[in-house]
Scaffold this motif. Structure first.
Motif, short mmCIF file in Angstrom:
data_model
loop_
_atom_site.label_atom_id
_atom_site.label_comp_id
_atom_site.label_asym_id
_atom_site.label_seq_id
_atom_site.Cartn_x
_atom_site.Cartn_y
_atom_site.Cartn_z
N SER A 38 92.20 65.63 120.96
CA SER A 38 93.40 64.95 121.26
C SER A 38 93.72 63.69 121.87
N PHE A 39 92.60 63.48 122.64
CA PHE A 39 92.87 61.97 123.12
C PHE A 39 92.46 61.04 122.41
N VAL A 40 91.13 61.08 121.89
CA VAL A 40 90.62 60.20 120.87
C VAL A 40 91.61 59.82 119.41
N ARG A 41 92.16 60.94 119.31
CA ARG A 41 92.96 61.12 117.87
C ARG A 41 94.19 60.13 117.97
N LYS A 42 94.52 59.81 118.96
CA LYS A 42 95.81 58.90 119.41
C LYS A 42 95.24 57.57 119.08
N LYS A 43 96.29 57.01 118.27
CA LYS A 43 95.96 55.48 117.42
C LYS A 43 95.36 54.57 118.61
N GLU A 44 95.79 54.42 119.87
CA GLU A 44 95.53 53.55 120.82
C GLU A 44 94.28 53.88 121.54
N ASN A 45 93.85 55.14 121.45
CA ASN A 45 92.36 55.64 122.08
C ASN A 45 91.29 55.75 121.04
N ARG A 46 91.35 55.34 119.90
CA ARG A 46 90.41 55.47 118.90
C ARG A 46 89.20 54.75 119.32
N THR A 47 89.35 53.62 119.86
CA THR A 47 88.33 52.70 120.21
C THR A 47 88.00 53.02 121.65
N ALA A 48 88.14 54.02 122.26
CA ALA A 48 88.06 54.20 123.69
C ALA A 48 86.55 54.42 123.82
N ALA A 49 85.85 53.98 125.09
CA ALA A 49 84.43 54.04 125.10
C ALA A 49 84.31 55.43 125.98
N ILE A 50 83.00 55.99 125.95
CA ILE A 50 82.92 57.23 126.58
C ILE A 50 83.24 57.45 128.14
N PRO A 51 82.88 56.24 128.76
CA PRO A 51 83.24 56.13 130.26
C PRO A 51 84.95 56.47 130.33
N ASP A 52 85.72 55.82 129.46
CA ASP A 52 87.31 55.85 129.56
C ASP A 52 87.40 57.19 129.10
N ILE A 53 87.01 58.03 127.97
CA ILE A 53 87.07 59.34 127.75
C ILE A 53 87.13 60.20 129.01
N VAL A 54 85.86 59.92 129.53
CA VAL A 54 85.47 60.73 130.65
C VAL A 54 86.63 60.63 131.80
N ARG A 55 86.82 59.41 132.05
CA ARG A 55 87.84 59.01 133.21
C ARG A 55 89.34 59.78 133.09
N LYS A 56 89.79 59.83 131.70
CA LYS A 56 90.97 60.17 131.29
C LYS A 56 90.97 61.83 130.98
N THR A 57 90.02 62.29 130.66
CA THR A 57 90.10 63.78 130.31
C THR A 57 89.49 64.49 131.16
N GLY A 58 88.48 64.12 131.91
CA GLY A 58 87.88 64.81 132.91
C GLY A 58 86.54 65.61 132.29
N VAL A 59 86.19 65.49 131.13
CA VAL A 59 85.18 66.18 130.40
C VAL A 59 83.95 65.45 130.41
N GLU A 60 82.84 66.01 130.87
CA GLU A 60 81.55 65.39 131.24
C GLU A 60 81.14 64.63 130.00
N GLU A 61 80.32 63.56 130.51
CA GLU A 61 79.86 62.71 129.36
C GLU A 61 78.70 63.34 128.53
N TYR A 62 78.04 64.10 129.03
CA TYR A 62 77.03 64.63 128.17
C TYR A 62 77.83 65.65 127.22
N LYS A 63 78.70 66.24 127.47
CA LYS A 63 79.52 67.14 126.47
C LYS A 63 80.01 66.22 125.25
N ILE A 64 80.62 65.09 125.69
CA ILE A 64 81.21 64.18 124.63
C ILE A 64 80.04 63.89 123.59
#
Length: 140
Positions: A38-64
């Motif tokens: 749901s985070f990366v599906r948003k248009k402004e987040n489609r190009t988010a790097a993994i560290p950004d996704i980890v920081r914004k969602t709290g999901v561990e990098e290895y899971k992503i």
């Protein structure tokens, strides 16, 4: 038949069948996936790097990275997502090995095929055991 096992993630007992983790961990993983998706599906987040996704969602990098590797998140849709090469750990977007590792393995297989061919030729000619040496001049 299912067997009793410990969950590799939370160490709880569960009946091991098609799933390799317990039901609670499966549910948590699905919740984490839905959160990331749901985070990366948003248009402004489609190009988010993994560290950004980890920081914004709290999901561990290895899971992503596992979501990308298992094709639950497609790098074609989300260009900044990748996972590690199984040999060297370099970031890749498809397959199991990076290009450098693939080339290295292919050249090793080719060299072994050549040595096998030479050994077979020597056996036919009755030369007995022969040692072959190669010179790698990688320091150029």
């Amino acid at each position: 038949m299912a067997e009793l096992a410990n969950c590799p993630r939370c160490h709880a007992l569960f009946m091991k069948g098609p799933a390799i983790v317990c039901n609670d961990c499966v549910k948590r993983e699905e919740e984490d996936f839905q959160l990331v998706y749901s985070f990366v599906r948003k248009k402004e987040n489609r190009t988010a790097a993994i560290p950004d996704i980890v920081r914004k969602t709290g999901v561990e990098e290895y899971k992503i990275r596992e979501f990308v590797k298992s094709k639950r998140l497609h790098p074609a849709q989300f260009p900044a997502l990748s996972y590690g090469c199984e040999r060297c750990g370099a970031d890749i977007r498809v397959g199991r090995l990076c290009e450098d590792c693939t080339i290295s393995i292919r050249s090793g297989v080719q060299m072994q095929d050549e040595l096998d061919y030479l050994e077979a030729c020597n056996k036919k000619e009755g030369l007995g055991p022969v040692t072959y040496y190669t010179v790698n001049d990688d320091n150029r």
